[in-house]
Scaffold this active site. Structure first.
Site, PDB file in Angstrom:
ATOM      1  N   ASP A   1      -0.272  -0.655  -4.975  1.00  0.00           N
ATOM      2  CA  ASP A   1      -1.522  -0.119  -5.504  1.00  0.00           C
ATOM      3  C   ASP A   1      -1.357   1.255  -6.148  1.00  0.00           C
ATOM      4  O   ASP A   1      -2.182   1.655  -6.973  1.00  0.00           O
ATOM      5  CB  ASP A   1      -2.592  -0.063  -4.410  1.00  0.00           C
ATOM      6  CG  ASP A   1      -2.214   0.846  -3.243  1.00  0.00           C
ATOM      7  OD1 ASP A   1      -1.030   1.224  -3.126  1.00  0.00           O
ATOM      8  OD2 ASP A   1      -3.104   1.160  -2.434  1.00  0.00           O
ATOM      9  N   ASN A   2      -0.344   1.990  -5.771  1.00  0.00           N
ATOM     10  CA  ASN A   2      -0.136   3.315  -6.372  1.00  0.00           C
ATOM     11  C   ASN A   2       1.244   3.817  -5.995  1.00  0.00           C
ATOM     12  O   ASN A   2       1.991   3.143  -5.276  1.00  0.00           O
ATOM     13  CB  ASN A   2      -1.209   4.317  -5.913  1.00  0.00           C
ATOM     14  CG  ASN A   2      -1.490   4.326  -4.440  1.00  0.00           C
ATOM     15  OD1 ASN A   2      -2.580   3.944  -4.004  1.00  0.00           O
ATOM     16  ND2 ASN A   2      -0.511   4.730  -3.641  1.00  0.00           N
TER      17      ASN A   2
ATOM     18  N   LYS B   1      -6.542  -5.192   3.271  1.00  0.00           N
ATOM     19  CA  LYS B   1      -7.340  -3.998   2.995  1.00  0.00           C
ATOM     20  C   LYS B   1      -8.168  -4.188   1.728  1.00  0.00           C
ATOM     21  O   LYS B   1      -7.628  -4.459   0.660  1.00  0.00           O
ATOM     22  CB  LYS B   1      -6.399  -2.796   2.843  1.00  0.00           C
ATOM     23  CG  LYS B   1      -7.034  -1.533   2.299  1.00  0.00           C
ATOM     24  CD  LYS B   1      -6.006  -0.442   2.208  1.00  0.00           C
ATOM     25  CE  LYS B   1      -6.503   0.746   1.402  1.00  0.00           C
ATOM     26  NZ  LYS B   1      -5.539   1.850   1.404  1.00  0.00           N
TER      27      LYS B   1
ATOM     28  N   HIS C   1     -11.345  -1.954   0.585  1.00  0.00           N
ATOM     29  CA  HIS C   1     -11.582  -0.603   0.045  1.00  0.00           C
ATOM     30  C   HIS C   1     -12.493  -0.580  -1.183  1.00  0.00           C
ATOM     31  O   HIS C   1     -12.451   0.356  -1.981  1.00  0.00           O
ATOM     32  CB  HIS C   1     -10.242   0.088  -0.280  1.00  0.00           C
ATOM     33  CG  HIS C   1     -10.194   1.502   0.199  1.00  0.00           C
ATOM     34  ND1 HIS C   1      -9.059   2.282   0.168  1.00  0.00           N
ATOM     35  CD2 HIS C   1     -11.152   2.293   0.734  1.00  0.00           C
ATOM     36  CE1 HIS C   1      -9.318   3.480   0.648  1.00  0.00           C
ATOM     37  NE2 HIS C   1     -10.580   3.510   1.001  1.00  0.00           N
TER      38      HIS C   1
ATOM     39  N   HIS D   1       1.225   2.447   4.018  1.00  0.00           N
ATOM     40  CA  HIS D   1       0.237   3.515   4.149  1.00  0.00           C
ATOM     41  C   HIS D   1       0.393   4.229   5.490  1.00  0.00           C
ATOM     42  O   HIS D   1       0.721   3.613   6.490  1.00  0.00           O
ATOM     43  CB  HIS D   1      -1.171   2.922   4.032  1.00  0.00           C
ATOM     44  CG  HIS D   1      -2.235   3.931   3.758  1.00  0.00           C
ATOM     45  ND1 HIS D   1      -2.669   4.840   4.704  1.00  0.00           N
ATOM     46  CD2 HIS D   1      -2.966   4.171   2.639  1.00  0.00           C
ATOM     47  CE1 HIS D   1      -3.621   5.598   4.187  1.00  0.00           C
ATOM     48  NE2 HIS D   1      -3.821   5.212   2.931  1.00  0.00           N
TER      49      HIS D   1
ATOM     50  N   ASP E   1       0.844  -1.191   0.000  1.00  0.00           N
ATOM     51  CA  ASP E   1       0.000   0.000   0.000  1.00  0.00           C
ATOM     52  C   ASP E   1       0.884   1.248   0.000  1.00  0.00           C
ATOM     53  O   ASP E   1       1.669   1.466   0.931  1.00  0.00           O
ATOM     54  CB  ASP E   1      -0.901  -0.018   1.240  1.00  0.00           C
ATOM     55  CG  ASP E   1      -2.105   0.900   1.121  1.00  0.00           C
ATOM     56  OD1 ASP E   1      -2.121   1.740   0.208  1.00  0.00           O
ATOM     57  OD2 ASP E   1      -3.025   0.776   1.933  1.00  0.00           O
TER      58      ASP E   1
ATOM     59  N   CYS F   1      -5.663   4.348  -4.041  1.00  0.00           N
ATOM     60  CA  CYS F   1      -6.048   3.033  -3.520  1.00  0.00           C
ATOM     61  C   CYS F   1      -7.298   2.455  -4.167  1.00  0.00           C
ATOM     62  O   CYS F   1      -7.278   1.337  -4.704  1.00  0.00           O
ATOM     63  CB  CYS F   1      -6.276   3.119  -2.011  1.00  0.00           C
ATOM     64  SG  CYS F   1      -4.874   3.723  -1.053  1.00  0.00           S
TER      65      CYS F   1
END
Length: 455
Positions: free
Chosen positions: A267-268, A113, A115, A215, A18, A60
């Protein structure tokens, strides 16, 4: 006795970090330079294929939607994170990769996670995963209960949750700062237990482990606090590397490494908020922008005996491509009643072809087309090199050559105007597709059914 003619399906372990930037890991130029060597993930990269040009969505929620559905989030309506109690995530009409693999006989589980929906009907256990333990939304909620002036009467208390297919999900415990430090340890332990159970049952499995590191608040487990001497961020990266190593060790101890595909990605791009800001290495920018630092993230895939170890490649691959690629591996058919933006990359991953099956893609932030990438070029229609610094719509787009100019500093549009033609055609084709198949609006109800294709 009759001999089974069914294909031997490989198990799949998909680990998603993350907010892990392109430049954080040792195998991407970081590691010790960032205060935290990452030997386990580096070794995984040496044992498989490491992509330099793996691309995701802006943050995310949209990336996780793209991963689960093979569709750009502008289609699914999963455009951004929203607070608890508001409509969010992907509607039940979407068909997730977990649903496809489950239908092919895979045992499926997710620990981490989600989301993509925080109510019954939208939890992971409702979307193809037989079991789930983790958080329905995101990690910064762990800061709520210790925030100055926090009022529990007006805010949903964040919880770690657990769910099994066919049963209501339940709250396990409050997701506070203490639990934030412990959660990745528990995700890993449950992931390993799941692999042991499926290995004993001799059943192929799809294990999705979206970790919470790095994160914010980037806080390590107490066993890793102070371990690197370089602060919480480096300690957390060392923990993340260790958790990945624990799962790899479990695969080895079970004797299933040769029959198990392991994928590691992010994720990013990196966090932009301080003191948790990360790095994208040679690329400029963070997530929530259209810079390369937002688009490109680490991606490693290992499949012993199938994917040649030590390969490194700069061909374009997009997160939506994972959907049709895993579907093909499992012998599943992707839906044909909706646009699937991902393309099957299996032959490319296996080294049967040197080129990726895609040349480019469009890039939206929420519902605004920000940029498009094609071959070694990037066309910016909106300029925002840093989040919240006033995105500027460009009357004349900026064009960058990403090989010659990785920082995206020298506009080439006048010198290389020919490039605008193929990029504009790609944009036009995508926009036509959106008109033919209208996007699902954000916040659509569970019973929403997209209209059929327009003539």
């Amino acid at each position: 006795m009759p001999v089974s003619t069914e294909p031997l399906l490989p198990s799949i372990v998909l680990i998603l970090a993350d907010n892990l930037g392109w430049g954080e890991l040792g195998c991407y130029g970081g590691g010790a330079l960032r205060g935290a060597p990452t030997p386990r993930i580096d070794k995984l990269a040496a044992e498989g294929l490491r992509l330099l040009n793996f691309n995701v969505e802006s943050d995310c929620v949209p990336t996780r939607s793209a991963l689960m559905t093979g569709r750009h989030p502008i289609r699914t309506g999963a455009l951004q994170a929203v607070p608890a109690g508001l409509p969010q995530g992907i509607i039940p009409w979407e068909i997730t990769i977990a649903q496809l693999l489950s239908a092919q006989g895979y045992a499926t589980a997710m620990y981490g996670k989600w989301h993509l929906g925080d109510r019954e009907g939208r939890y992971p256990k409702d979307r193809g995963f037989e079991e789930w333990y983790g958080i329905p939304r995101t990690t910064n909620e762990s800061m709520f209960t210790t925030s100055l002036g926090f009022d529990p009467s007006v805010v949903d208390i964040p919880h770690v949750m657990e769910g099994h297919r066919g049963k209501p999900a339940r709250d396990v415990q409050v997701y506070d700062l203490d639990m934030r430090r412990r959660i990745d340890s528990e995700l890993t332990a449950r992931a390993n237990d799941f692999m042991r159970r499926q290995s004993k049952a001799d059943k192929p499995f799809f294990l999705y482990v979206p970790l919470t590191h790095l994160h914010y608040p980037t806080l390590p487990h107490v066993d890793f606090a102070g371990k690197t001497g370089a602060g919480d961020f480096a300690d957390s990266m060392a923990e993340m590397d260790h958790r990945v190593g624990q799962m790899l060790d479990e695969i080895d101890s079970l004797g299933i490494a040769g029959d198990t595909i392991v994928i590691f990605g992010s994720d990013n791009g990196p966090e932009f908020r301080r003191p948790w800001r990360g790095t994208a290495g040679i690329w400029q920018g963070t997530y929530h922008t259209a810079m390369e630092g937002a688009l490109r993230v680490p991606f490693i895939i290992r499949w012993p005996g199938k994917i040649q170890p030590g390969r490194v490649n700069n061909e374009i691959v997009h997160v939506t491509d994972i959907y049709p690629t895993l579907a093909r591996i499992a012998g599943a058919t992707v839906p044909t009643d909706r646009p699937i933006d991902g393309v099957d990359q299996l032959n490319f991953f296996l080294g049967m072809q040197g080129k990726s099956n895609r040349e480019g893609f469009v890039y939206y932030i929420k519902n605004e087309l920000r940029a498009a990438k094609w071959r070694n070029w990037k066309l910016h229609l909106v300029w925002e090199p840093e989040p919240n610094v006033g995105p500027k719509k460009l009357e004349v787009p900026y064009l960058f050559n990403l090989i010659q100019d990785p920082k995206e500093e020298t506009d080439r549009l006048t010198l290389d105007n020919w490039v605008r033609g193929p990029i504009r055609k790609m944009i036009y084709a995508f926009e036509q597709s959106l008109r033919t198949y209208p996007p699902i609006p954000p916040g659509a109800p569970d019973d929403f059914k997209p209209a059929g294709p327009r003539g």
